[in-house]
Design a protein around this motif. Structure first.
Motif: not given
Length: 752
Positions: A4-11, A36-42, A86-88, A109-115
């Motif tokens: 499972s990949l978890f993508i957050a807005e900030k580190p 079993n998991a990867v956590v990344t961020w914008c 972004f490449g990562i 709304r803004e968080g939705e737009y970012i992803y």
């Protein structure tokens, strides 16, 4: 093995998710991975809308011939400064061993737009995508959000509104800013004797805010002060003085006469003096009639044998009303209310407040800050004892939290006005989590103060209402009537926890203690009162008395109808009406949130109820931009906002060419439309068609108006109010020289 990949807005948020999920695997540049998991961020936005020249190089040069610019297929690009991340992220989203993506960007709304932009640019396909929606960053809330994550498609309407908001700001910013810059920029530059090109920045929200500030400034300039003269009588029952205000009620010799200013004062001092002279007259016509008692000392009266003459003036108590009044705790904080209070209490900008509360959120101390709601959800109310229990370890207010816990004051909170699911859209009010208290010690003092403000407001809703005993006294002297009102705090209720202790001395209380006399009026200093006195009092409000004046309170209890009281003194209090207050940074945020109140049309006001100008997430940034481009000025010490010379000239340009942009009706109705899209009430196509028609019509009118040279009289009318206009011209030239390129590119990207 599938991951499972978890993508957050900030580190920083990603680290909280990794901790909650116990992802203790290897930390790689840009992400954290376990078995079993990867956590990344914008890092905020990774993708943005492309500049017009990306569509066609002809748009790189600003020209009226290429307006309006309305793309049929929208283009996006990765932001240069974050291409590596972004490449990562893109690589992780498309990894073969990742089968489920948990979207953990900010829940709004803004968080939705970012992803959505990242997923769009990365070309994500064939993956399960689930939306994590949380209200705080505590481990418990994070795990609940993951456990209850819904399919991403359930948020498609919210994503639609996010895309449309960005397109709206982009189209209005590019078309309107280019049109007005090309048509009117030279006129502004010439008038300000600037050799630089003036870029006129226009936006759906920012231009409306500028209009509100300029209109308020002009109301202040046009305001004509009206002096008025009140007559205050001092009465002496039981040796304790009461000051009562004279009013020309029915039966008064002045009732309905043109010499009055309202019912409680005169337009001219001579009329107030005549009233006093008449009240001092003896019924049998004394030779000393017309002399104010306060002008003659007791010694002089005794020497002249006049004590009896002057002490025969009496009043009769016509009415004594006593009733209880309750004051309930206020609703909880949303971001706008918190920004307003922090502006008043700490003299900081809304942007500073948002930064502080965002840090408190990231430290797990408070819930999600970018909220418009001032109530709790039913689900949260069921678990609220955990928040209170945690606060029993918060030393400054531990005693109040413990009292609330022990007394079970929280058990019925779901049945009160502080819990209402219908008043919540994305998030409930800002409240303390009761966790993360260890982080407080390392935070700046301002952060700790703001945290305490939030905690006090939160704990206060679990306490009973404050109870006052109100007294209204009416005294008659001859045919004239005097009025006094008082409030005695009987039960502090929530006030004992809600009120922040003041370091300054209570001068009103000192005055009472020193003179043993209370004047009519005043619970606070309301500068908005159109008839506020020069001394700052407001006679329309009763005087609040605390328990430190038991003799006075006892005297009030003993007052009865028909009781005789001595008239000891009559004085004239001179006042004058005051103009409207300028907006402060905090009150402007509230005005933006409650834009509907500024709309005269009742039907439209009802239609946009609940929508303001901008959103809780964007309002502070909009104000900041207006300060940065020198359209408005902020006094850092007082947080008062004023328009600049340049800002008023831009106002005149917009007023001449696109007047609708200055009015809250238009801006708030667009915001309401976005809400309808998010709710699924209207389709994105319907909204887009309306938007394109509006942009085409406004741009055409601005381009084809032949009124550029007619602005000179309007500019001249503005210039007379800026004595340092020449200095400001030089300052503006310097600022434009340094910032015009930046402003131009910001305009290309779209202005909010």
């Amino acid at each position: 093995m599938a991951k499972s990949l978890f993508i957050a807005e900030k580190p920083s948020v990603a680290r909280e998710f990794a901790n909650a999920l116990k992802v203790n695997g290897r930390s790689v540049d840009g992400y954290i991975e376990s078995e079993n998991a990867v956590v990344t961020w914008c890092v905020g936005h990774l993708v943005t809308m492309s500049y017009p020249e990306v569509y066609d190089m002809k748009y790189k040069r600003w020209s009226l011939e290429t307006l309006p610019f309305l793309p049929k297929e929208w283009k996006y690009q990765v932001i240069d400064s974050v291409k590596k991340q972004f490449g990562i992220v893109s690589g992780l989203l498309n990894r073969a061993d990742v089968d489920t993506i948990y979207v953990c960007t900010d829940s709004g709304r803004e968080g939705e737009y970012i992803y959505r932009l990242v997923a769009q640019m990365a070309g994500v396909q064939g993956k399960r995508q689930k939306r994590v929606w949380i209200d705080s960053q505590t481990e418990e809330e994070i795990l609940r959000g993951i456990r209850e994550a819904k399919d991403l498609s359930e948020y498609d309407h919210l994503a639609d509104s996010a895309y449309l908001r960005a397109k709206e700001d982009y189209l209005m910013g590019i078309n309107f800013s280019r049109a007005l810059t090309l048509k009117y920029g030279p006129s502004v530059s010439n008038y300000m004797r600037s050799s630089d090109r003036t870029v006129i920045s226009v936006g759906r929200v920012m231009t409306c805010v500028l209009g509100m500030v300029v209109r308020r400034e002009r109301e202040i300039r046009e305001f004509v002060k009206t002096p008025f003269y009140r007559v205050i009588g001092t009465f002496g029952p039981a040796g304790i003085s009461i000051d009562g205000e004279w009013r020309a009620v029915e039966g008064s010799r002045y009732y309905g006469t043109p010499c009055l200013y309202k019912e409680n004062g005169f337009k001219e001092r001579k009329d107030a003096e005549a009233l006093i002279a008449w009240l001092w007259e003896r019924e049998n016509g004394s030779e000393n009639s017309g002399v104010m008692q306060s002008e003659i000392s007791d010694a002089e009266k005794a020497d002249a044998g006049l004590m009896g003459v002057y002490n025969t003036s009496q009043g009769t108590i016509l009415k004594v009303e006593k009733k209880k009044e309750t004051k309930n705790p206020p609703l909880l904080y949303n971001l706008a209310e918190l920004q307003n209070d922090c502006s008043k209490m700490f003299k900081i900008s809304p942007d500073q407040t948002l930064k502080v509360v965002q840090e408190l959120y990231e430290r797990k101390l408070v819930t999600y800050p970018r909220t418009d709601a001032r109530v709790l959800s039913t689900a949260v109310a069921k678990e609220i004892s955990k928040n209170i229990g945690g606060l029993t370890h918060y030393e400054p207010l531990a005693a109040f939290a413990s009292e609330a816990m022990q007394a079970g004051l929280w058990k019925n909170i779901a049945k009160t006005r502080y819990v209402n699911d219908k008043q919540i859209t994305d998030h409930y009010a800002i409240i303390p989590t009761g966790q993360g208290l260890g982080a407080l010690r390392s935070l700046p003092e301002l952060n700790r103060k703001i945290y305490q403000v939030i905690v006090r407001r939160f704990l206060s809703i679990f306490y009973p209402a404050a109870v006052y005993q109100k007294y209204a006294v009416e005294i008659e002297v001859k045919s004239e009537h005097f009025f006094a009102g008082f409030k005695v705090l009987k039960e502090a209720g929530y006030l004992k926890v809600a009120e922040i202790p003041k370091k300054k001395k209570d001068t009103a209380g000192e005055s009472v203690g020193r003179t043993n006399r209370l004047e009519p009026g005043i619970d606070g200093n309301d500068a908005e009162n159109p008839a506020r006195e020069a001394d700052g009092t407001d006679s329309s409000q009763p005087k609040v008395i605390d328990a430190s004046h038991p003799e006075f309170i006892q005297m009030l209890e003993q007052l009865k109808k028909g009781m005789k009281v001595s008239l000891d003194d009559l004085q004239i209090k001179e006042g004058e009406t005051s103009p409207p207050k300028r907006y402060s940074s905090g009150s402007m945020i509230l005005a933006m949130e409650n834009a509907g109140q500024l709309i005269e049309d009742e039907e439209l006001r009802a239609q946009i109820k609940g929508s303001g100008i901008g959103t809780s997430a964007t309002r502070a940034e909009i104000l900041k931009k207006l300060f940065n481009i020198k359209y408005m000025a902020l006094n850092e010490k007082t947080q008062v906002i004023t328009p600049t010379y340049l800002g008023e000239l831009i106002y005149e340009v917009v007023h001449t060419s696109m007047k609708q942009l200055l009015n809250p009706e238009l801006t708030a109705s667009w915001e309401k439309g976005l809400t309808y899209v998010a709710e699924g009430s209207i389709t994105p196509d319907e909204y887009m068609q309306k938007l394109e028609r509006f942009v085409i019509g406004r741009t055409y009118n601005a381009v084809h108006m032949g009124n550029a040279y007619g602005l000179r009289p309007a500019f001249d009318a503005v210039a007379v109010f800026y004595q340092n206009a020449e200095k400001e011209k030089k300052s503006s030239r310097s600022a434009k020289s340094a910032g015009n390129m930046k402003a131009a590119r910001a305009t290309k990207a779209g202005t909010k």
